[in-house]
Motif scaffolding. Structure first.
Motif, PDB file in Angstrom:
ATOM      1  N   LYS A 148      15.375  -6.519  -7.196  1.00 59.33           N
ATOM      2  CA  LYS A 148      15.882  -7.507  -6.247  1.00 59.33           C
ATOM      3  C   LYS A 148      14.872  -7.804  -5.150  1.00 59.33           C
ATOM      4  N   ASP A 149      14.209  -6.743  -4.684  1.00 58.61           N
ATOM      5  CA  ASP A 149      13.236  -6.908  -3.595  1.00 58.61           C
ATOM      6  C   ASP A 149      11.845  -7.122  -4.198  1.00 58.61           C
ATOM      7  N   PHE A 150      11.582  -8.321  -4.681  1.00 60.67           N
ATOM      8  CA  PHE A 150      10.252  -8.666  -5.187  1.00 60.67           C
ATOM      9  C   PHE A 150       9.757  -9.921  -4.466  1.00 60.67           C
ATOM     10  N   ASN A 151       8.463 -10.113  -4.464  1.00 64.40           N
ATOM     11  CA  ASN A 151       7.849 -11.183  -3.677  1.00 64.40           C
ATOM     12  C   ASN A 151       7.673 -12.413  -4.545  1.00 64.40           C
ATOM     13  N   ILE A 152       8.323 -13.517  -4.164  1.00 61.32           N
ATOM     14  CA  ILE A 152       8.169 -14.763  -4.918  1.00 61.32           C
ATOM     15  C   ILE A 152       7.195 -15.713  -4.219  1.00 61.32           C
ATOM     16  N   LYS A 153       6.696 -15.286  -3.044  1.00 64.76           N
ATOM     17  CA  LYS A 153       5.813 -16.158  -2.274  1.00 64.76           C
ATOM     18  C   LYS A 153       4.385 -16.083  -2.804  1.00 64.76           C
TER      19      LYS A 153
ATOM     20  N   TRP B  57      15.958 -15.109 -11.414  1.00 66.76           N
ATOM     21  CA  TRP B  57      16.097 -15.276  -9.953  1.00 66.76           C
ATOM     22  C   TRP B  57      17.060 -16.410  -9.624  1.00 66.76           C
ATOM     23  N   LEU B  58      16.989 -17.480 -10.419  1.00 66.43           N
ATOM     24  CA  LEU B  58      17.899 -18.607 -10.206  1.00 66.43           C
ATOM     25  C   LEU B  58      19.350 -18.167 -10.337  1.00 66.43           C
ATOM     26  N   PHE B  59      19.642 -17.362 -11.346  1.00 69.76           N
ATOM     27  CA  PHE B  59      21.022 -16.954 -11.598  1.00 69.76           C
ATOM     28  C   PHE B  59      21.472 -15.801 -10.681  1.00 69.76           C
ATOM     29  N   PHE B  60      20.595 -14.768 -10.567  1.00 69.98           N
ATOM     30  CA  PHE B  60      21.055 -13.522  -9.954  1.00 69.98           C
ATOM     31  C   PHE B  60      20.234 -13.058  -8.763  1.00 69.98           C
ATOM     32  N   GLY B  61      19.191 -13.800  -8.378  1.00 72.22           N
ATOM     33  CA  GLY B  61      18.376 -13.388  -7.240  1.00 72.22           C
ATOM     34  C   GLY B  61      17.500 -12.187  -7.541  1.00 72.22           C
ATOM     35  N   LYS B  62      17.215 -11.900  -8.835  1.00 74.11           N
ATOM     36  CA  LYS B  62      16.388 -10.760  -9.230  1.00 74.11           C
ATOM     37  C   LYS B  62      15.361 -11.236 -10.247  1.00 74.11           C
ATOM     38  N   GLU B  63      14.287 -10.444 -10.394  1.00 74.66           N
ATOM     39  CA  GLU B  63      13.335 -10.770 -11.446  1.00 74.66           C
ATOM     40  C   GLU B  63      13.821 -10.171 -12.755  1.00 74.66           C
TER      41      GLU B  63
ATOM     42  N   THR C 233       0.738 -15.164  -2.645  1.00 77.99           N
ATOM     43  CA  THR C 233      -0.029 -14.142  -1.936  1.00 77.99           C
ATOM     44  C   THR C 233      -1.500 -14.525  -1.799  1.00 77.99           C
ATOM     45  N   VAL C 234      -1.909 -15.609  -2.473  1.00 77.74           N
ATOM     46  CA  VAL C 234      -3.311 -16.059  -2.374  1.00 77.74           C
ATOM     47  C   VAL C 234      -3.459 -17.086  -1.268  1.00 77.74           C
ATOM     48  N   ASP C 235      -2.630 -18.113  -1.278  1.00 75.32           N
ATOM     49  CA  ASP C 235      -2.681 -19.169  -0.254  1.00 75.32           C
ATOM     50  C   ASP C 235      -1.350 -19.139   0.500  1.00 75.32           C
ATOM     51  N   SER C 236      -1.328 -18.357   1.613  1.00 72.96           N
ATOM     52  CA  SER C 236      -0.066 -18.186   2.334  1.00 72.96           C
ATOM     53  C   SER C 236       0.390 -19.454   3.032  1.00 72.96           C
ATOM     54  N   SER C 237      -0.504 -20.446   3.186  1.00 75.09           N
ATOM     55  CA  SER C 237      -0.088 -21.693   3.840  1.00 75.09           C
ATOM     56  C   SER C 237       0.955 -22.424   3.005  1.00 75.09           C
ATOM     57  N   LEU C 238       0.947 -22.175   1.678  1.00 72.02           N
ATOM     58  CA  LEU C 238       1.930 -22.826   0.807  1.00 72.02           C
ATOM     59  C   LEU C 238       3.336 -22.260   1.010  1.00 72.02           C
ATOM     60  N   ASN C 239       3.422 -21.114   1.678  1.00 69.54           N
ATOM     61  CA  ASN C 239       4.724 -20.466   1.820  1.00 69.54           C
ATOM     62  C   ASN C 239       5.635 -21.164   2.814  1.00 69.54           C
ATOM     63  N   ARG C 240       5.061 -22.088   3.627  1.00 65.55           N
ATOM     64  CA  ARG C 240       5.923 -22.863   4.531  1.00 65.55           C
ATOM     65  C   ARG C 240       6.653 -23.968   3.777  1.00 65.55           C
ATOM     66  N   GLN C 241       6.229 -24.216   2.518  1.00 64.99           N
ATOM     67  CA  GLN C 241       6.961 -25.145   1.664  1.00 64.99           C
ATOM     68  C   GLN C 241       8.092 -24.391   0.958  1.00 64.99           C
ATOM     69  N   ASP C 242       9.068 -25.101   0.466  1.00 62.32           N
ATOM     70  CA  ASP C 242      10.204 -24.475  -0.211  1.00 62.32           C
ATOM     71  C   ASP C 242       9.755 -23.806  -1.501  1.00 62.32           C
ATOM     72  N   HIS C 243      10.375 -22.619  -1.784  1.00 64.02           N
ATOM     73  CA  HIS C 243      10.218 -21.948  -3.076  1.00 64.02           C
ATOM     74  C   HIS C 243      11.490 -22.258  -3.859  1.00 64.02           C
ATOM     75  N   GLU C 244      11.321 -22.974  -4.965  1.00 66.29           N
ATOM     76  CA  GLU C 244      12.498 -23.575  -5.590  1.00 66.29           C
ATOM     77  C   GLU C 244      12.480 -23.392  -7.094  1.00 66.29           C
ATOM     78  N   VAL C 245      13.668 -23.072  -7.638  1.00 67.14           N
ATOM     79  CA  VAL C 245      13.881 -23.038  -9.079  1.00 67.14           C
ATOM     80  C   VAL C 245      15.191 -23.767  -9.352  1.00 67.14           C
TER      81      VAL C 245
ATOM     82  N   ASN D  11       6.525 -23.783  -6.548  1.00 64.02           N
ATOM     83  CA  ASN D  11       6.008 -22.832  -5.543  1.00 64.02           C
ATOM     84  C   ASN D  11       6.668 -21.462  -5.701  1.00 64.02           C
ATOM     85  N   PHE D  12       6.653 -20.953  -6.910  1.00 64.09           N
ATOM     86  CA  PHE D  12       7.331 -19.691  -7.212  1.00 64.09           C
ATOM     87  C   PHE D  12       6.317 -18.722  -7.805  1.00 64.09           C
ATOM     88  N   LYS D  13       6.076 -17.595  -7.089  1.00 62.32           N
ATOM     89  CA  LYS D  13       5.138 -16.559  -7.534  1.00 62.32           C
ATOM     90  C   LYS D  13       3.786 -17.150  -7.942  1.00 62.32           C
TER      91      LYS D  13
END
Length: 661
Positions: free
Chosen positions: A58-63, A47-53, A65-77, A12-14
């Motif tokens: 640093k301030d980028f969207n990993i959620k 992002w896993l190592f440093f929290g950046k793309e 943007t097409v199906d926002s309902s999936l954003n209530r699930q964990d975004h994990e790497v 669930n990443f980008k």
């Protein structure tokens, strides 16, 4: 330290739902069409190592943007990496926080939280960052994981990194035993750089050159302004002749005046007698006028003395009256305190008499047992009564003694106040006030009489002079002298004076012409000075041009040494560390060259291989290897050899989903 990725799990990443990649230790190819998520793999790892793309944002969207309902699930790497043979499991989770507010059944989004795991053990952010830094520094990771990163830096930053690797080439090393080079370095004090000194020399050379170019013009201007002049000796001879004529005229004027000296002497003697009489009259007039002023001053002084005595007596009277008023206030206060002490005495005495009249009255309950209410034995009752009576009498005596002591104290205080009252009442100043008041009345009477006398009319200056015999006698003699004044003789010197004026004007004209001699001399001296300056400036210009030549030679040698040392560290790329300008000077730069072609002119394949060559050297210097992600890897068919793990991100139109090979 060598870091290799074994596994990478993206959830669930980008927009990427679920992807697990197993990496080869040497080379892994990831194929996919555009927008299938190849770069997302690189973003997920950074992002896993440093929290950046991967582009360092640093301030980028990993959620999603097409199906926002999936954003209530964990975004994990998560990843399993191999660090010098040790397996480490790393995981980062971004989780949305939803909270139900009081009275609401629907939870609301209240923010995000990031959860960290290291070898499946939860850790906080600081601990996680320390562990990552222990593996590899973020800046070093960017340099050795992306072939394009180094050349995207500012040239100043690239240059500094290369100097860090190769070591700074000092000016002293370049100068060596070259005498001229060392003379140049001697000027580099107080933080002055070679470039600073070069600018200083160029500025001084330009100024000298500008000054030198102006000197011929200035010499020409001076020569043009030199005035023309006749023979100076002839002018001086003409002046001397005319001055001799003026002297002769002065002698003639003196002869005419001497013939009238006797008549002039008689006029002067008569004027002196008139002046003497007038002075004598003025002296008498001043003496009479001064006597009037002295008399007036004596009268004013006497009146002021009386006024001062009145003021002094009135001030003294006010002080005595003020003292009397304060004493009356003190008397009233003392009387009040005496009355207060009398009242205190009455109150204390009444309390003493009340206590003296008190008798002990026994309470029957005092002689019964408080537990069983049985009456005490007769002997015990009597003993108890004796004890109570003794205590009562002792307390009564103590109270009476205390009252007696207080009464004595009040009486003593009242006596002291009465003595104060007698003393205050004895201080009567009525007689003193009357005496001073009478004295003031007498002084005021004297002042009134004095003012009446002083206001009367006195004799004026004219009246006094009319009665002064000496003054009248001198006045008559002065009038007589004025009426018998001799006639002043007249001498006609007009012709001689006009001739003298004409000669003086001619001399001044000749002197103005002679003054040109000084201007001519000063102009010639100025030309000589400018010519000397021209020679001196020409010598200085040659010296500064020589210094500039030496600086350029020094710079060329340093450029060659720096580029040689740095370029010796790389197999394929070379670096241009200085740029030669049109005027022959060198300025600092840092341009990457690959096979002789500037980096900006390279195709993508050459840029990738140039970046890999740079990464090889950086890995050796920093002592660490990390996975290299090569984006658009389809553009290069042969990569140069590297010791790091390579992950090629290849554009493949046929692969609509990511394919790992």
């Amino acid at each position: 330290m060598k870091i290799i990725i074994d596994y990478l799990i993206i959830v669930n990443f980008k927009g990427m739902r679920n992807l697990t990649i197993t990496f080869d230790q040497i080379l892994t190819n990831i194929f996919g069409d555009n927008a299938t998520g190849k770069t997302t793999v690189f973003d997920a790892f950074t992002w896993l190592f440093f929290g950046k793309e991967s582009t360092d944002r640093k301030d980028f969207n990993i959620k999603n943007t097409v199906d926002s309902s999936l954003n209530r699930q964990d975004h994990e790497v998560s990843a399993v990496i191999n660090a010098n043979g040790s397996k480490i499991t790393i995981k980062r989770i971004l989780r949305e926080k939803w909270t139900k507010k009081r009275g609401s059944e629907i939870p609301e989004f209240t923010g995000n939280e990031t959860i960290y795991y290291w070898d499946d053990v939860p850790v906080n952010q600081n601990e996680f960052n320390k562990k990552v830094s222990g593996l590899i520094d973020e800046k070093i990771f960017k340099l050795i994981s992306n072939p394009a990163y180094f050349n995207e830096l500012k040239w100043q930053d690239r240059r500094q990194i290369l100097f860090d690797i190769a070591g700074e080439v000092t000016n002293e090393e370049i100068a060596g035993s070259n005498k001229k080079f060392r003379e140049i370095l001697a000027h580099l004090t107080n933080g002055k750089t070679l470039e600073d000194y070069k600018k200083q020399v160029a500025s001084q050379r330009k100024k000298i050159k500008d000054d030198l170019e102006q000197i011929p013009t200035r010499i020409d201007e001076v020569n043009k302004n030199i005035p023309e002049m006749a023979d100076a000796s002839l002018i001086r001879r003409d002046i001397d002749t005319k001055q001799s004529k003026i002297k002769f005229i002065d002698d003639q004027m003196a002869d005419r005046s001497n013939s009238m000296n006797a008549a002039y002497e008689k006029v002067r003697e008569h004027q002196q007698m008139v002046y003497s009489k007038q002075n004598a009259l003025d002296t008498i007039k001043n003496q009479v006028e001064q006597s009037i002023k002295n008399k007036d001053q004596d009268l004013v002084s006497e009146r002021n003395q009386i006024t001062r005595e009145i003021n002094y007596k009135e001030q003294e009277l006010k002080q005595i009256e003020a003292q009397r008023e304060r004493r009356q206030n003190e008397i009233q206060s003392v009387k009040f305190y005496i009355e207060d002490k009398r009242n205190q005495w009455k109150t204390i005495n009444a309390d003493r008499e009340r206590v003296s009249a008190q008798q002990l009255v026994f309470d029957d309950h005092a002689f019964t047992c408080p537990t069983c209410s049985r009456l005490f034995d007769t002997d015990d009752i009597e003993a108890k009564k004796d004890e109570m009576l003794s205590t009562f009498n002792n307390d009564k005596e103590a109270q009476i003694a205390s009252y007696a002591k207080n009464l004595a104290l009040v009486v003593s205080q009242a006596d002291s106040l009465k003595n104060d009252l007698k003393r205050l009442e004895s201080l009567d100043t009525s007689e003193e006030i009357k005496t001073i008041s009478d004295e003031i009345q007498v002084l005021r009477g004297n002042l009134s009489r004095f003012n009446e006398e002083f206001a009367g009319p006195g004799l004026s200056l004219e009246q006094l002079l009319e009665t002064n015999e000496e003054y009248l006698r001198l006045l008559n003699e002065l009038d007589s002298l004025k009426s018998s004044a001799p006639e002043e003789p007249k001498v006609d010197l007009t012709d001689l004076q006009n001739e003298k004026i004409e000669l003086e004007q001619e001399i001044r004209q000749l002197e103005r012409e002679l003054a040109k001699e000084v201007v001519i001399k000063q102009s010639k001296e100025r030309v000589s000075s400018l010519e000397a300056d021209e020679k001196r400036l020409a010598s200085e210009l040659a010296s500064y041009e020589g210094q500039e030549f030496t600086i350029e030679a020094f710079t060329r040698k340093k450029v060659e040494e720096v580029e040689s040392r740095i370029n010796g560290l790389f197999n394929h790329v070379k670096f241009k560390m200085f740029d030669v300008q049109i005027n022959g000077g060198e300025v600092e730069t840092c341009d990457t060259m690959y096979l002789g072609v500037p980096y900006s002119d390279l195709n993508n394949a050459a840029r990738i291989n140039a970046g890999l060559d740079i990464i090889n050297t950086l890995c050796k210097y920093y002592g660490v290897n990390a996975p290299i992600f090569i984006d658009n890897a389809e553009s290069v068919t042969k990569l140069i050899d590297v010791e790091s793990q390579i992950i090629r991100l290849v554009v493949s139109e046929v692969d609509k989903k990511l394919r790992v090979a």
